[in-house]
Scaffold this motif. Structure first.
Motif, PDB file in Angstrom:
ATOM      1  N   CYS A 170      -3.720  -5.859   4.169  1.00  0.00           N
ATOM      2  CA  CYS A 170      -2.623  -5.611   5.103  1.00  0.00           C
ATOM      3  C   CYS A 170      -2.800  -6.446   6.368  1.00  0.00           C
ATOM      4  N   HIS A 171      -4.036  -6.614   6.798  1.00  0.00           N
ATOM      5  CA  HIS A 171      -4.306  -7.447   7.969  1.00  0.00           C
ATOM      6  C   HIS A 171      -3.914  -8.886   7.689  1.00  0.00           C
ATOM      7  N   ASP A 172      -4.242  -9.403   6.511  1.00  0.00           N
ATOM      8  CA  ASP A 172      -3.868 -10.779   6.149  1.00  0.00           C
ATOM      9  C   ASP A 172      -2.353 -10.959   6.157  1.00  0.00           C
ATOM     10  N   ALA A 173      -1.638  -9.940   5.670  1.00  0.00           N
ATOM     11  CA  ALA A 173      -0.182 -10.027   5.531  1.00  0.00           C
ATOM     12  C   ALA A 173       0.554  -9.612   6.798  1.00  0.00           C
ATOM     13  N   MET A 174      -0.186  -9.342   7.867  1.00  0.00           N
ATOM     14  CA  MET A 174       0.403  -8.941   9.148  1.00  0.00           C
ATOM     15  C   MET A 174       1.159  -7.618   9.041  1.00  0.00           C
ATOM     16  N   ILE A 175       0.650  -6.702   8.202  1.00  0.00           N
ATOM     17  CA  ILE A 175       1.248  -5.374   8.061  1.00  0.00           C
ATOM     18  C   ILE A 175       0.513  -4.414   8.986  1.00  0.00           C
ATOM     19  N   SER A 176       1.240  -3.672   9.802  1.00  0.00           N
ATOM     20  CA  SER A 176       0.604  -2.726  10.713  1.00  0.00           C
ATOM     21  C   SER A 176      -0.024  -1.586   9.931  1.00  0.00           C
ATOM     22  N   MET A 177      -1.019  -0.938  10.498  1.00  0.00           N
ATOM     23  CA  MET A 177      -1.680   0.167   9.818  1.00  0.00           C
ATOM     24  C   MET A 177      -0.707   1.320   9.546  1.00  0.00           C
ATOM     25  N   LYS A 178       0.319   1.450  10.376  1.00  0.00           N
ATOM     26  CA  LYS A 178       1.311   2.505  10.174  1.00  0.00           C
ATOM     27  C   LYS A 178       2.056   2.316   8.862  1.00  0.00           C
ATOM     28  N   ARG A 179       2.229   1.058   8.462  1.00  0.00           N
ATOM     29  CA  ARG A 179       2.976   0.742   7.238  1.00  0.00           C
ATOM     30  C   ARG A 179       2.071   0.407   6.057  1.00  0.00           C
TER      31      ARG A 179
END
Length: 211
Positions: free
Chosen positions: A196-205
């Protein structure tokens, strides 16, 4: 117009609104496939969401009407050179189920389906798309995919040419700048270990459900 509709089907003149929307889509696609317009590129975006929010029986009927329309397009040959994308903006989130661990997982994973033009059938692009179906992806990746489709059309790339690196290089990059602004095209290989960090996804999502 919207304020006077009634019932779970949001009927107006005894007809569900979604049928009116599908009729408009069909009229548009039919017009763009006439002899006069058959070589003119076109784009259509339709957002219909109200039928999946409050009633579980209505989506079934909407799905039937949508399937019937797309089958009609296919039978007429209108989808042979067309990219078709069906997607939801989020998963199920309208009941107490959405607050369970499984519910939180599902609401961040909307339905997404893509049908490529027929000329992609034997291409590396289709193979990559199929290999990416179980990997982590986002709608930012879809944006990059649309850019690549336009790029292929602009430079009239032969999609059967597996080694056309000059056309593909800018869509194969996975550096931080590309991920932040454009994502990774679904027509290229997405890393299996993408986070998720690589894909720029926030922890909320994030589907990992880490608080």
């Amino acid at each position: 117009y919207y304020s006077i509709r009634k019932g779970p089907y949001k009927c107006h003149f005894k007809k569900p609104t979604y049928l009116l929307w599908l009729q408009q889509i069909e009229l548009f696609i039919k017009q763009m496939n006439t002899m006069k317009n058959k070589d003119v590129p076109y784009f259509s975006y339709t957002f219909i969401s109200e039928y999946t929010h409050d009633y579980l029986s209505v989506p079934r009927d909407f799905d039937y009407a949508l399937t019937k329309m797309l089958q009609n397009f296919k039978d007429k040959g209108w989808l042979e050179n067309t990219l078709v994308i069906l997607f939801g903006d989020h998963g199920h989130r309208m009941s107490s189920f959405s607050r369970t661990p499984m519910g939180r997982f599902e609401r961040n994973r909307p339905f997404f389906s893509m049908k490529l033009p027929n000329k992609f059938r034997k291409s590396i692009f289709l193979k990559n798309l199929q290999s990416n179906k179980n990997k982590l992806s986002t709608f930012i990746d879809v944006y990059q995919t649309l850019r690549q489709i336009l790029y292929i059309n602009k430079f009239n790339q032969d999609v059967s040419d597996q080694e056309n690196s000059a056309c593909r290089n800018q869509f194969k990059k996975n550096d931080h700048k590309i991920r932040t602004h454009r994502g990774i095209s679904l027509l290229e290989q997405i890393p299996e270990n993408r986070t998720c960090h690589d894909a720029m996804i926030s922890m909320k999502r994030c589907s990992c459900l880490q608080r």
